[in-house]
Design a protein around this motif. Sequence first.
Motif, mmCIF file in Angstrom:
data_model
loop_
_atom_site.group_PDB
_atom_site.id
_atom_site.type_symbol
_atom_site.label_atom_id
_atom_site.label_comp_id
_atom_site.label_asym_id
_atom_site.label_seq_id
_atom_site.Cartn_x
_atom_site.Cartn_y
_atom_site.Cartn_z
ATOM 1 N N GLU B 153 0.790 -1.122 -0.094
ATOM 2 C CA GLU B 153 0.053 -0.141 -0.016
ATOM 3 C C GLU B 153 0.992 1.381 -0.054
ATOM 4 O O GLU B 153 0.571 2.264 -0.698
ATOM 5 C CB GLU B 153 -0.899 -0.060 1.198
ATOM 6 C CG GLU B 153 -2.190 1.090 1.020
ATOM 7 C CD GLU B 153 -2.717 0.908 2.739
ATOM 8 O OE1 GLU B 153 -3.293 2.153 3.081
ATOM 9 O OE2 GLU B 153 -2.852 0.038 3.235
ATOM 10 N N LYS B 156 1.967 2.095 -3.293
ATOM 11 C CA LYS B 156 0.812 2.340 -4.180
ATOM 12 C C LYS B 156 0.841 1.415 -5.202
ATOM 13 O O LYS B 156 0.886 1.793 -6.443
ATOM 14 C CB LYS B 156 1.179 3.918 -4.749
ATOM 15 C CG LYS B 156 1.080 4.825 -3.808
ATOM 16 C CD LYS B 156 1.174 6.184 -4.462
ATOM 17 C CE LYS B 156 0.963 7.202 -3.424
ATOM 18 N NZ LYS B 156 2.096 7.151 -2.223
ATOM 19 N N ALA B 157 0.966 0.079 -4.712
ATOM 20 C CA ALA B 157 0.556 -1.019 -5.662
ATOM 21 C C ALA B 157 -0.719 -1.009 -6.169
ATOM 22 O O ALA B 157 -1.737 -0.801 -5.238
ATOM 23 C CB ALA B 157 1.315 -2.472 -5.007
ATOM 24 N N SER B 158 -1.066 -1.465 -7.396
ATOM 25 C CA SER B 158 -2.392 -1.599 -7.688
ATOM 26 C C SER B 158 -2.808 -2.945 -7.463
ATOM 27 O O SER B 158 -2.071 -3.871 -6.690
ATOM 28 C CB SER B 158 -2.306 -1.638 -9.437
ATOM 29 O OG SER B 158 -1.606 -2.832 -9.934
ATOM 30 N N ARG B 159 -4.232 -3.130 -7.399
ATOM 31 C CA ARG B 159 -4.889 -4.275 -6.866
ATOM 32 C C ARG B 159 -4.295 -5.612 -7.709
ATOM 33 O O ARG B 159 -4.118 -6.720 -7.081
ATOM 34 C CB ARG B 159 -6.169 -4.137 -7.488
ATOM 35 C CG ARG B 159 -7.106 -4.854 -6.721
ATOM 36 C CD ARG B 159 -8.633 -4.154 -7.132
ATOM 37 N NE ARG B 159 -9.477 -5.376 -7.235
ATOM 38 C CZ ARG B 159 -10.661 -5.019 -6.814
ATOM 39 N NH1 ARG B 159 -11.152 -3.948 -6.686
ATOM 40 N NH2 ARG B 159 -11.723 -6.093 -6.553
ATOM 41 N N TRP B 160 -3.969 -5.363 -9.149
ATOM 42 C CA TRP B 160 -3.420 -6.508 -9.606
ATOM 43 C C TRP B 160 -2.022 -6.806 -9.300
ATOM 44 O O TRP B 160 -1.596 -8.137 -9.088
ATOM 45 C CB TRP B 160 -3.525 -6.263 -11.158
ATOM 46 C CG TRP B 160 -5.011 -6.414 -11.400
ATOM 47 C CD1 TRP B 160 -5.740 -5.316 -12.050
ATOM 48 C CD2 TRP B 160 -5.980 -7.273 -11.399
ATOM 49 N NE1 TRP B 160 -6.897 -5.284 -12.106
ATOM 50 C CE2 TRP B 160 -7.152 -6.729 -11.669
ATOM 51 C CE3 TRP B 160 -6.109 -8.534 -10.955
ATOM 52 C CZ2 TRP B 160 -8.401 -7.642 -11.860
ATOM 53 C CZ3 TRP B 160 -7.348 -9.284 -10.849
ATOM 54 C CH2 TRP B 160 -8.472 -8.747 -11.268
ATOM 55 N N GLN B 161 -1.141 -5.962 -9.040
ATOM 56 C CA GLN B 161 0.213 -5.956 -8.469
ATOM 57 C C GLN B 161 0.314 -6.740 -6.948
ATOM 58 O O GLN B 161 0.945 -7.816 -6.854
ATOM 59 C CB GLN B 161 0.990 -4.695 -8.378
ATOM 60 C CG GLN B 161 1.311 -4.330 -9.683
ATOM 61 C CD GLN B 161 1.980 -2.859 -9.359
ATOM 62 O OE1 GLN B 161 1.528 -1.997 -8.773
ATOM 63 N NE2 GLN B 161 3.228 -2.735 -10.319
#
Lengths: 259, 260
Positions: B153, B156-161
């Motif tokens: 978090e 700022k990782a994306s949901r898919w990452q």
Amino acid sequence: MPAPPLNNSPSTSRIVALRGVEKNFATGVRALDRFDLDVRAGEFVSLLGPSGCGKSTALRIIAGLSVPSAGAVEWPDGAGRIGFVFQEPTLMPWADVTTNVRLPLKLANNDDMVAVVQALESVGLASFARSYPRELSGGMKMRVSIARALVTTPQLLLMDEPFAALDEITRFKLNNDLLAIWHALRRTVIFVTHSVFESVYLSQRIVVMTPRPGRVFAEIFVDASYPRDERFRTSSEYAGFCRQAAEALAQAMASGAAS
Amino acid sequence: MSQRSLRICLPIFALALVILCWDLVVRKFAIPPFVLPSPGLVLTTLISDGGLLWHSLLVTLTLTFEGFLLAAVGGVVLAVAFNQWRLVEYSLYPYAVILQVTPVVAIAPLLLIYLPQPLAVLACAWIVAFFPVLANTTLGLNSVDHNLLALFELYKASRWQVLWNLKLPSALPQMLAGLRIAGGLSLIGAVVAEIAAGSAGAGSGLAYRIAESGYRLNIPRMFAALLLLSLAGVAIFFALSAISHLVLRRWHESAIERER
């Protein structure tokens, strides 16, 4: 090596500030109450307090991992890059050291391997690049965790009791290495600890907090020059600051018990 | 003798003892083969009926394998969908449980009415095998280290990452445990459906041979087919255990031998 400028020079600019921050959890626990903190660029500041005084919560609020119930986090020059080191190494067990350190870059789609190698070298783990976390000792795992936090060259390094679980010999070694890294990279460090001795050894400034709800009780400026080494650890100067910090902590505890 | 050789020799010794007793009992009481065939007769039947049984074994194994693959893919995809979208989980989870707790023996005859026989066998193999994959993978996806999640978090990782780099790898041990259970279960599902199909007089799998041999009182062939089925189950279990070990050997405690 020239000593860095002392903390209490008012010229340095603020990097982050907490203004009247409160945090209430859904369980009804109030972790922080009107908590104010100013952190200057390049400074090494410790948050010292008993466990459960909200110092970790304050750190998570600065990192944006937790939202304050009231008050505000101010970034005078905009929020910069942040590195975070948890109490546990918090490594991915399925990935080797290099992959773990590279994670923050990978998530930003940055494949700068030079930064990874440099971060590993700065913590003295270059030769363990292909090892897996379970093959490393506790101290080495923590070094990997620090390398991962440094790999994005953050302006602000947040450390949440990173050495609390380590043995004393390893802790002293990592204390010295952390000071060397701080000195070389000139980052700002906010270091959470419950150890009087560790906070005095490392920091320029100690913020002593009251027990829950956490509030600033006292500020102690450790006006001792850097680089600090094992000689400092046994000096009367060090002992004096430790006494000062321990007394402040004891008073903070008493004030907490009274309220 | 070392612990290791004991663990290999003792089961073999126990097996030999059982076979010996079995043979002695058959001889002593002159039990006719349609009640209990001797071990030797089972073995000769295995060889004389080898072509037929081998063909049936391949039919059963193919359907088992296809059912297992569908269960693996279906279980993992459904678990990921549950993990990513709460509403999908709330909508479908009760029915996954219902499908699991309803005995497959009771569902099989119904499926045989609506589906062609091989498809019905496949469906049965899938129904019993997908749930352990789903349940285990869901558990794995939900037991991610909270601090690692916070770290993702922070960057700022994306949901898919988060899913690809954190949740799926950290769920891998549980997922593999689920697959190991599913391998054996898909064989059971296929056999149950074949037996049900066999009672309707159709089919060519190994379990159908068992049912058929039962009707014809060809008990030696029944034993030979049963032997092959057990061996197939054991082979599936060992193959999946080996895959699991290979995948986890560098990092997971379950795959690493404790040093003393």
